[in-house]
Write a protein that holds these residues in place. Structure first.
Motif, PDB file in Angstrom:
ATOM      1  N   ARG A 107      -5.996  10.359   4.929  1.00 44.33           N
ATOM      2  CA  ARG A 107      -6.158  11.726   5.457  1.00 44.33           C
ATOM      3  C   ARG A 107      -4.958  12.602   5.123  1.00 44.33           C
ATOM      4  N   HIS A 108      -3.784  11.972   4.937  1.00 46.73           N
ATOM      5  CA  HIS A 108      -2.595  12.772   4.632  1.00 46.73           C
ATOM      6  C   HIS A 108      -2.720  13.439   3.267  1.00 46.73           C
ATOM      7  N   GLN A 109      -3.069  12.655   2.259  1.00 48.82           N
ATOM      8  CA  GLN A 109      -3.229  13.219   0.920  1.00 48.82           C
ATOM      9  C   GLN A 109      -4.436  14.170   0.869  1.00 48.82           C
ATOM     10  N   LEU A 110      -5.543  13.743   1.493  1.00 52.24           N
ATOM     11  CA  LEU A 110      -6.744  14.590   1.468  1.00 52.24           C
ATOM     12  C   LEU A 110      -6.489  15.892   2.221  1.00 52.24           C
ATOM     13  N   GLY A 111      -5.710  15.819   3.296  1.00 49.30           N
ATOM     14  CA  GLY A 111      -5.347  17.011   4.058  1.00 49.30           C
ATOM     15  C   GLY A 111      -4.524  17.984   3.225  1.00 49.30           C
ATOM     16  N   ARG A 112      -3.678  17.452   2.357  1.00 50.85           N
ATOM     17  CA  ARG A 112      -2.887  18.310   1.463  1.00 50.85           C
ATOM     18  C   ARG A 112      -3.778  19.050   0.494  1.00 50.85           C
ATOM     19  N   TRP A 113      -4.733  18.292  -0.084  1.00 53.79           N
ATOM     20  CA  TRP A 113      -5.665  18.926  -1.028  1.00 53.79           C
ATOM     21  C   TRP A 113      -6.504  19.978  -0.322  1.00 53.79           C
ATOM     22  N   LEU A 114      -6.908  19.665   0.910  1.00 53.79           N
ATOM     23  CA  LEU A 114      -7.690  20.615   1.692  1.00 53.79           C
ATOM     24  C   LEU A 114      -6.873  21.886   1.944  1.00 53.79           C
ATOM     25  N   ALA A 115      -5.608  21.710   2.310  1.00 48.58           N
ATOM     26  CA  ALA A 115      -4.744  22.859   2.616  1.00 48.58           C
ATOM     27  C   ALA A 115      -4.585  23.776   1.399  1.00 48.58           C
ATOM     28  N   GLU A 116      -4.670  23.196   0.204  1.00 48.55           N
ATOM     29  CA  GLU A 116      -4.551  24.023  -1.003  1.00 48.55           C
ATOM     30  C   GLU A 116      -5.689  25.036  -1.101  1.00 48.55           C
ATOM     31  N   ALA A 117      -6.814  24.726  -0.475  1.00 48.98           N
ATOM     32  CA  ALA A 117      -7.942  25.663  -0.492  1.00 48.98           C
ATOM     33  C   ALA A 117      -7.578  26.967   0.216  1.00 48.98           C
ATOM     34  N   LEU A 118      -6.646  26.889   1.168  1.00 51.20           N
ATOM     35  CA  LEU A 118      -6.250  28.101   1.907  1.00 51.20           C
ATOM     36  C   LEU A 118      -5.506  29.095   1.018  1.00 51.20           C
ATOM     37  N   GLU A 119      -5.033  28.619  -0.130  1.00 50.22           N
ATOM     38  CA  GLU A 119      -4.319  29.512  -1.056  1.00 50.22           C
ATOM     39  C   GLU A 119      -5.279  30.322  -1.932  1.00 50.22           C
ATOM     40  N   ASP A 120      -6.546  29.964  -1.892  1.00 56.99           N
ATOM     41  CA  ASP A 120      -7.539  30.695  -2.682  1.00 56.99           C
ATOM     42  C   ASP A 120      -7.582  32.148  -2.197  1.00 56.99           C
ATOM     43  N   PRO A 121      -7.708  33.113  -3.135  1.00 51.29           N
ATOM     44  CA  PRO A 121      -7.737  34.530  -2.740  1.00 51.29           C
ATOM     45  C   PRO A 121      -8.825  34.871  -1.719  1.00 51.29           C
ATOM     46  N   ARG A 122      -9.902  34.060  -1.691  1.00 49.98           N
ATOM     47  CA  ARG A 122     -10.971  34.338  -0.731  1.00 49.98           C
ATOM     48  C   ARG A 122     -10.577  33.973   0.707  1.00 49.98           C
ATOM     49  N   LEU A 123      -9.522  33.142   0.836  1.00 49.66           N
ATOM     50  CA  LEU A 123      -9.070  32.744   2.183  1.00 49.66           C
ATOM     51  C   LEU A 123      -7.664  33.237   2.505  1.00 49.66           C
TER      52      LEU A 123
END
Ligand SMILES: [Zn+2]
Ligand SMILES: [Zn+2]
Length: 242
Positions: A107-123
């Motif tokens: 979950r730690h690594q997957l959580g990091r990848w998930l958090a990268e989605a927040l950098e998308d201009p749509r979010l």
């Protein structure tokens, strides 16, 4: 594979606190990394062009207007669903091991990848009032031992400081969706979710979280329930796009 970490409870415990091995190839690494450089490189970042609504990638260059095949002829009830990675190679492997082989520490690594989605201009720059994990049916959760979306939502909560709310409930035990096409998935999920008793999402801006988006039907059903309950907006973030 770091299977020895599971066979040896002491090593398993140590790696929870201080993960010293690559989660894919078991090569020794430095904390706070979870993957060695060569495995991390294999994670395939989702790059444009992709659908603004469901992030389905398009092959080749896009000129003029276009309709995404996944979004065509249906209404997806979320504003946009974002993943930073494609569900391929090491990303797919880690999600599989997390979900089906109970490698909870992933979950730690997957959580990091998930958090990268927040950098998308749509979010990015958008305000969210609540992170909401896609719920599992209680029977499925007992079977699996945990809800993967909830663990990922918690990781995102820690990363972002955004409030976390388990406001949805899965009321129908649906059969596994993997063999279904898009319209069968939609039909299979109709009425499968509801707002938990006593929860209020009126005028809230929601961020739904799940592990993978395949067709978007699950997220859409959840978003529909939230919208009908008065949510102001519903965006979605997943670790990966199938
Ligand atoms: Zn590695
Ligand atoms: Zn689309």
């Amino acid at each position: 594979m770091p299977t020895f970490a599971l066979r040896n409870p002491f090593l398993g415990l140590v790696s929870l606190i201080y993960p010293p091995f690559c989660a894919v190839c078991a090569r020794s690494i430095e904390a706070p990394e979870h993957l060695c450089a060569s495995c991390a490189e294999k994670a395939s970042r989702l790059r444009p062009p992709f659908c603004a609504k469901c992030s389905q990638p398009f092959a080749g260059a896009i000129t003029g207007s276009f309709v995404c095949a996944n979004c065509a002829d249906r209404v997806l009830h979320f504003d946009a669903a974002i993943s930073a990675y494609r569900s391929r190679s090491v990303v797919r492997e880690l999600i599989h091991n997390f979900k089906y082989n109970r490698q909870i520490r992933l979950r730690h690594q997957l959580g990091r990848w998930l958090a990268e989605a927040l950098e998308d201009p749509r979010l990015a720059g958008r305000r969210f009032d609540l992170i909401v994990p896609v719920p599992l049916h209680p029977a499925r959760q007992r079977e699996r031992g945990f809800n993967q979306a909830e663990l990922l939502a918690r990781a995102l909560h820690r990363h972002s400081g955004l409030p976390l709310g388990d406001v949805l409930q899965r009321t129908r035990y649906t059969t596994t969706q993997t063999q279904f096409d898009r319209s069968e998935r939609m039909e299979n999920l109709r009425g499968a979710f509801r707002l938990r008793r006593g929860r209020n999402v009126q005028d809230l801006r929601m961020l739904l979280v799940d592990d993978v988006l395949t067709t978007g039907s699950t997220l859409s059903e959840c978003a529909s329930v939230l919208s009908k309950a008065g949510a102001l907006s519903v965006h979605a973030a997943t670790v990966a796009r199938g």
